[in-house]
Motif scaffolding. Structure first.
Motif, mmCIF file in Angstrom:
data_model
loop_
_atom_site.group_PDB
_atom_site.id
_atom_site.type_symbol
_atom_site.label_atom_id
_atom_site.label_comp_id
_atom_site.label_asym_id
_atom_site.label_seq_id
_atom_site.Cartn_x
_atom_site.Cartn_y
_atom_site.Cartn_z
ATOM 1 N N SER A 11 66.325 48.755 -41.965
ATOM 2 C CA SER A 11 66.234 48.401 -42.751
ATOM 3 C C SER A 11 66.170 49.277 -43.986
ATOM 4 C CB SER A 11 64.708 48.127 -42.761
ATOM 5 O OG SER A 11 63.784 48.818 -42.622
ATOM 6 N N SER A 12 67.221 50.396 -43.479
ATOM 7 C CA SER A 12 66.915 52.079 -44.425
ATOM 8 C C SER A 12 65.488 52.801 -44.728
ATOM 9 C CB SER A 12 67.463 52.079 -45.644
ATOM 10 O OG SER A 12 69.105 52.140 -44.728
ATOM 11 N N THR A 13 64.517 51.782 -43.613
ATOM 12 C CA THR A 13 63.300 52.419 -44.258
ATOM 13 C C THR A 13 62.569 53.254 -44.341
ATOM 14 O OG1 THR A 13 62.248 49.945 -45.146
ATOM 15 C CG2 THR A 13 60.117 50.990 -44.549
ATOM 16 N N ASP A 130 58.476 51.804 -53.306
ATOM 17 C CA ASP A 130 59.919 51.436 -53.892
ATOM 18 C C ASP A 130 59.324 51.334 -55.317
ATOM 19 O OD1 ASP A 130 60.528 50.865 -51.845
ATOM 20 O OD2 ASP A 130 60.909 48.433 -52.065
ATOM 21 N N HIS A 171 62.673 54.011 -49.321
ATOM 22 C CA HIS A 171 63.681 53.674 -48.561
ATOM 23 C C HIS A 171 64.339 54.716 -49.571
ATOM 24 C CE1 HIS A 171 63.083 49.910 -46.984
ATOM 25 N NE2 HIS A 171 62.023 49.522 -48.186
ATOM 26 N N TYR A 173 69.486 54.530 -48.863
ATOM 27 C CA TYR A 173 70.621 54.357 -48.321
ATOM 28 C C TYR A 173 71.639 55.226 -48.063
ATOM 29 C CZ TYR A 173 67.798 50.501 -49.830
ATOM 30 O OH TYR A 173 66.609 49.182 -50.011
#
Length: 353
Positions: A11-13, A130, A171, A173
């Motif tokens: 989840s690119s968390t 976020d 996050h 990416y």
């Protein structure tokens, strides 16, 4: 203070661990990564006192409930999220203490109505979820999102922090790990420079992004703080008492292996001369040097537990990884290898192969 930034590739968390005085917080834990997080806490000698989510996530399920089941930690989420299973419903200005340090809660709605940013007591670090990403921000088109609220939140509560304050997002990416207030004020194409609320609103209202793939699963689960809707899976293997190391390798202690010795397959990955040296080898062990292991795995039963052994536990840890990748689901490494085994006075053999 102890600080670690952890990553979930699916989840690119980013998950953040903060520790002081033997106590720890985890920010945005991921359900599937709970065993990893528990292993790190154990290795660092920290007691988890609370998990903090920056918001109700739509792209992964939080590990908050699962961690509470294992450690007794408290679950802290924004009161505005109206989630169940919450121990501490957070509001703007609240403090979360760990050791002699604390985080201050800043409400930063806009991505969702319940977004929070956590600021370290000396304003040197902030965890923005976020609300503010590195050169970007979260979307504003679901979960009561609002571009106008997000623009106001970011400027009033995040970009108002000292320029040197480091910002850690929920996050990224592209593999970027950290930014600063000064950088985002100058270079963030959505929120920095001379961008005004009209520019920002126009941009955000025309992103036309598809919904996150896991949204239908993640949002309801996160409104329960990650509590499964049904029977919860176990974190631990049931065939033996094992310990997961932060390296990702499951280990079995010598005494535990002695009790299980007749029920498991034992593969000794040392070289032939070591198998009969002064350390000896375990009864029933099969000698397969590590360099030959990949080509000889068919000799072992994938349905039965298998324990890898070497002199100190280093080569056998690599063997455990190789066996797991090959589809063996019940794999463990002998902690400390034959050195620990002999040190604890357990029986060994020195017969030739």
């Amino acid at each position: 203070m102890i600080f670690r930034q952890l990553f979930d590739a699916a989840s690119s968390t980013y998950t953040y661990l903060l520790g002081d005085g033997g106590e720890a917080l985890l920010i945005d834990p991921v359900y599937e990564q709970v065993p990893r997080d528990l292993a790190l806490l154990q290795e660092l000698g920290l007691r988890l006192v609370a998990t903090l989510d920056t918001h109700v996530h739509a792209d992964h399920v939080t590990g908050a409930w699962r961690l509470r089941q294992r450690t007794g930690s408290r679950i802290a989420v924004s009161a505005a999220a109206d989630a169940s299973e919450v121990d501490n419903a957070l509001r703007h200005g609240d403090r979360i203490h760990f050791g002699a340090r604390h985080l201050t809660v800043r409400a930063t709605p806009g991505h969702t109505s319940g977004c929070l940013t956590y600021v370290l007591d000396d304003n040197s670090l902030a965890f923005t979820g976020d609300s503010l990403l590195i050169r970007g921000c979260g979307r504003t088109d679901f979960q009561q999102g609002s571009p106008q609220r997000l623009f106001a939140s970011v400027h009033a509560q995040i970009l108002s922090l000292p320029d040197a304050c480091l910002l850690y997002p929920g996050h990224d990416y592209r593999g970027i790990t950290v930014t600063s207030v000064a950088e985002e004020k100058r270079y963030n194409p959505r929120l920095g420079g001379d961008v005004d609320v009209g520019d920002f609103t126009g941009h955000m209202n025309n992103l036309h992004l598809p919904h996150p793939k896991l949204m239908a699963i993640a949002v309801p689960a996160n409104l329960r703080c990650g509590k499964p809707d049904g029977e919860a899976p176990t974190d631990l293997p049931t065939w033996a008492p094992l310990t997961l190391r932060f390296s990702g390798v499951w280990e079995i202690e010598p005494m535990a292996l002695l009790e299980q010795q007749a029920q498991v397959q034992i593969v000794d990955v040392r070289e032939a001369p070591e198998f009969i040296d002064q350390l000896g080898h375990l009864h029933g062990a099969t000698l397969v040097p590590l360099s030959e292991l990949t080509g000889r795995m068919d000799a072992f039963d994938k349905e039965r537990p298998i324990v890898a052994v070497c002199r100190s536990g280093v080569r056998s840890a690599q063997a455990s990884v190789l066996l797991s990748k090959a589809g063996f689901s019940k794999v463990a490494n002998l902690a400390g290898g034959m050195l620990r085994w002999k040190l604890e006075g357990l029986p060994a053999e020195s017969d030739p192969v």
